[in-house]
Design a protein around this motif. Structure first.
Motif, PDB file in Angstrom:
ATOM      1  N   THR A 115     -27.858  35.501  -9.840  1.00  0.00           N
ATOM      2  CA  THR A 115     -28.275  35.434  -8.437  1.00  0.00           C
ATOM      3  C   THR A 115     -28.155  34.585  -7.562  1.00  0.00           C
ATOM      4  O   THR A 115     -28.006  34.800  -6.943  1.00  0.00           O
ATOM      5  N   GLY A 116     -28.621  33.259  -8.749  1.00  0.00           N
ATOM      6  CA  GLY A 116     -28.731  31.609  -7.733  1.00  0.00           C
ATOM      7  C   GLY A 116     -27.544  31.475  -7.068  1.00  0.00           C
ATOM      8  O   GLY A 116     -27.114  31.013  -5.845  1.00  0.00           O
ATOM      9  N   ILE A 117     -26.329  31.358  -7.783  1.00  0.00           N
ATOM     10  CA  ILE A 117     -24.778  30.984  -7.961  1.00  0.00           C
ATOM     11  C   ILE A 117     -24.606  31.937  -6.455  1.00  0.00           C
ATOM     12  O   ILE A 117     -24.059  31.486  -5.770  1.00  0.00           O
ATOM     13  N   TYR A 118     -24.804  33.308  -6.936  1.00  0.00           N
ATOM     14  CA  TYR A 118     -24.254  34.403  -5.318  1.00  0.00           C
ATOM     15  C   TYR A 118     -25.433  34.137  -4.202  1.00  0.00           C
ATOM     16  O   TYR A 118     -24.367  33.642  -3.148  1.00  0.00           O
ATOM     17  N   VAL A 253     -33.920  27.241  -8.424  1.00  0.00           N
ATOM     18  CA  VAL A 253     -35.333  28.299  -8.354  1.00  0.00           C
ATOM     19  C   VAL A 253     -35.633  29.772  -9.563  1.00  0.00           C
ATOM     20  O   VAL A 253     -35.390  29.882  -9.886  1.00  0.00           O
ATOM     21  N   PRO A 254     -34.052  30.042  -8.619  1.00  0.00           N
ATOM     22  CA  PRO A 254     -34.458  31.886  -9.577  1.00  0.00           C
ATOM     23  C   PRO A 254     -34.127  31.200 -10.702  1.00  0.00           C
ATOM     24  O   PRO A 254     -34.459  32.143 -11.820  1.00  0.00           O
ATOM     25  N   ALA A 255     -33.098  30.665 -11.685  1.00  0.00           N
ATOM     26  CA  ALA A 255     -33.119  30.567 -12.995  1.00  0.00           C
ATOM     27  C   ALA A 255     -34.108  29.748 -13.543  1.00  0.00           C
ATOM     28  O   ALA A 255     -34.379  30.342 -14.529  1.00  0.00           O
ATOM     29  N   MET A 256     -34.900  28.718 -12.692  1.00  0.00           N
ATOM     30  CA  MET A 256     -36.131  28.601 -13.877  1.00  0.00           C
ATOM     31  C   MET A 256     -37.243  29.743 -13.786  1.00  0.00           C
ATOM     32  O   MET A 256     -37.785  30.144 -14.650  1.00  0.00           O
ATOM     33  N   SER A 304     -33.574  34.528  -2.337  1.00  0.00           N
ATOM     34  CA  SER A 304     -32.891  34.415  -3.357  1.00  0.00           C
ATOM     35  C   SER A 304     -33.826  34.676  -4.844  1.00  0.00           C
ATOM     36  O   SER A 304     -33.488  35.554  -5.633  1.00  0.00           O
ATOM     37  N   LEU A 305     -34.588  34.912  -4.405  1.00  0.00           N
ATOM     38  CA  LEU A 305     -36.004  35.228  -5.536  1.00  0.00           C
ATOM     39  C   LEU A 305     -36.156  36.927  -5.223  1.00  0.00           C
ATOM     40  O   LEU A 305     -35.765  37.838  -5.864  1.00  0.00           O
ATOM     41  N   VAL A 306     -36.101  37.558  -3.913  1.00  0.00           N
ATOM     42  CA  VAL A 306     -35.980  38.753  -3.560  1.00  0.00           C
ATOM     43  C   VAL A 306     -34.672  39.466  -4.147  1.00  0.00           C
ATOM     44  O   VAL A 306     -35.489  40.241  -5.305  1.00  0.00           O
ATOM     45  N   LEU A 307     -33.213  39.397  -3.902  1.00  0.00           N
ATOM     46  CA  LEU A 307     -33.059  39.682  -4.906  1.00  0.00           C
ATOM     47  C   LEU A 307     -33.044  39.811  -6.515  1.00  0.00           C
ATOM     48  O   LEU A 307     -32.721  40.323  -7.382  1.00  0.00           O
ATOM     49  N   THR A 308     -33.217  38.474  -7.340  1.00  0.00           N
ATOM     50  CA  THR A 308     -33.558  38.543  -8.737  1.00  0.00           C
ATOM     51  C   THR A 308     -34.449  38.924  -8.841  1.00  0.00           C
ATOM     52  O   THR A 308     -34.853  39.428  -9.954  1.00  0.00           O
ATOM     53  N   VAL A 309     -35.508  39.096  -8.258  1.00  0.00           N
ATOM     54  CA  VAL A 309     -37.066  40.133  -8.728  1.00  0.00           C
ATOM     55  C   VAL A 309     -36.228  41.972  -8.647  1.00  0.00           C
ATOM     56  O   VAL A 309     -36.885  41.974  -9.027  1.00  0.00           O
TER      57      VAL A 309
END
Length: 379
Positions: A115-118, A253-256, A304-309
């Motif tokens: 998701t972070g790469i995207y 940040v998303p990976a962490m 990026s965190l929205v998509l991760t969530v």
């Protein structure tokens, strides 16, 4: 990289396009509102389209629609530009919803990283759109060629996606992730509507709040900065930096955050930095425009965190598709009001203070919803 230049490339040449077509400031506000409306309607339709065509072909269709819209919108006057932008953004909306499903199904153990790469690629494309738009305007001989030139990137992406998708499907033999990519999400069980889920609504408000704020900035920040004394080329570069600063944050940040049970801390931290940037632009825009723009960019990286969530709060690819469709469909419907209200408030008051005051209220709502959405729960 195609999912932002169609939007960010407009801001730096918006006044030229408006003057050339004899359009009003209200038309400019409507033009910056169109993306949100498209993302809402097409986003709600994306899960249905993926079931009909399969996710892989649906993403390819999205790139084709985007390329056509980018060319059509510069062929004539203000109404065709609105229509072409509508078409282009419909293609973007389909991909917006479907790519998180591709990530969930293809990389279930690396959701945060992928998701972070995207999102880093997405934000890098947004930075290119803003930064290169005035340069292309000068090099190609006008704002029309500058805006239409981004169709080349869509055609390249469509070709690459088609080749890679066919190769992936042959290697997988129609099973596993490839089968999911080709057949689309499975049908959900009866009686499990996302509209009945409080968590789904919380994620939707979180998504809608960040989109509301982001599209105001992408559409209006160049004019705000120029009113504060920043030159046109410098304003364009700063808007590009707003997207570019989010790239390294999105890669890390998303990976962490995904490795932790809760993502609330990161969501609140990024939100507060972005809020500080908005307050700075409202209170003292001439004091430190570069700093305020960088703070805004850091705040916008919460995307990026929205998509991760969205991926983490759903257990399956099917639920991811439904949650993504609801969050982006309804969320962008809310966000569509942002650029239009911002421009309307500016027209009514003759300044930027009241529009930015509205943004601070929305920012607080986004932070609260994001803090709740980041808690370790499932829909």
């Amino acid at each position: 990289m195609n999912l932002r230049p169609a939007i960010t490339s407009v801001g730096p040449v918006l006044d030229k396009a408006r003057d050339a077509m004899g359009a009003s400031t209200t038309w400019a506000g409507l033009l910056t509102t169109v993306p949100g409306l498209c993302f809402a309607v097409a986003g709600l339709a994306a899960p249905w389209l993926s079931r009909r065509l399969g996710i892989g072909p649906a993403v390819g269709t999205a790139m084709g629609v985007l390329g056509v819209g980018l060319v059509v919108r510069v062929l004539d006057g203000p109404f065709l530009m609105l229509g072409g932008t509508l078409v282009a953004c419909s293609g973007i909306a389909l991909a917006n919803v479907l790519i998180p499903v591709v990530v969930k199904d293809s990389f279930p153990l690396r959701i945060g990283l992928m998701t972070g790469i995207y999102t880093a690629a997405l934000q890098g494309g947004g930075a290119l759109g803003a930064g290169l738009s005035p340069l292309l305007d000068n090099a190609l001989g006008g704002w029309r060629w500058s805006l239409a030139g981004w169709a080349v990137l869509a055609v390249l992406a469509l070709g690459l996606w088609a080749v890679a998708y066919r190769h992936h499907a042959r290697r997988r033999g129609g099973s596993g992730a490839a089968a999911r990519l080709s057949s689309g999400a499975q049908r959900r069980p009866a009686g499990t509507s996302m509209l009945r889920s409080g968590l789904a609504w919380t994620v939707t408000v979180f998504f809608g709040g960040q989109a509301f704020l982001a599209y105001i900035m992408l559409g209006w920040l160049p004019l705000v900065l120029m009113d504060a004394g920043v030159s046109r080329p410098a304003a364009a570069m700063l808007v590009g930096a707003v997207s570019l600063v989010a790239v390294p944050i999105s890669l890390v940040v998303p990976a962490m955050a995904a490795r932790r049970g809760s993502q609330t801390g990161w969501i609140v931290l990024l939100g507060l930095v972005g809020l500080l940037g908005v307050v700075g632009l409202m209170v003292a825009p001439r004091a430190a425009p570069v700093l305020w723009a960088l703070f805004v960019g850091i705040g916008m990286s919460v995307f990026s965190l929205v998509l991760t969530v969205i991926a983490l709060r759903a257990r399956t690819g099917e639920d991811t598709a439904r949650l993504s469709g609801m969050a982006q469909g309804i969320g962008y419907l809310l966000a569509a009001l942002g650029p239009f209200l911002f421009g309307l408030l500016h027209d009514v008051t003759g300044g930027w203070t009241v529009p930015f005051a509205m943004m601070t209220v929305v920012y607080l709502a986004q932070i609260i919803a994001g803090a709740r959405a980041g808690r370790p729960r499932y829909i």
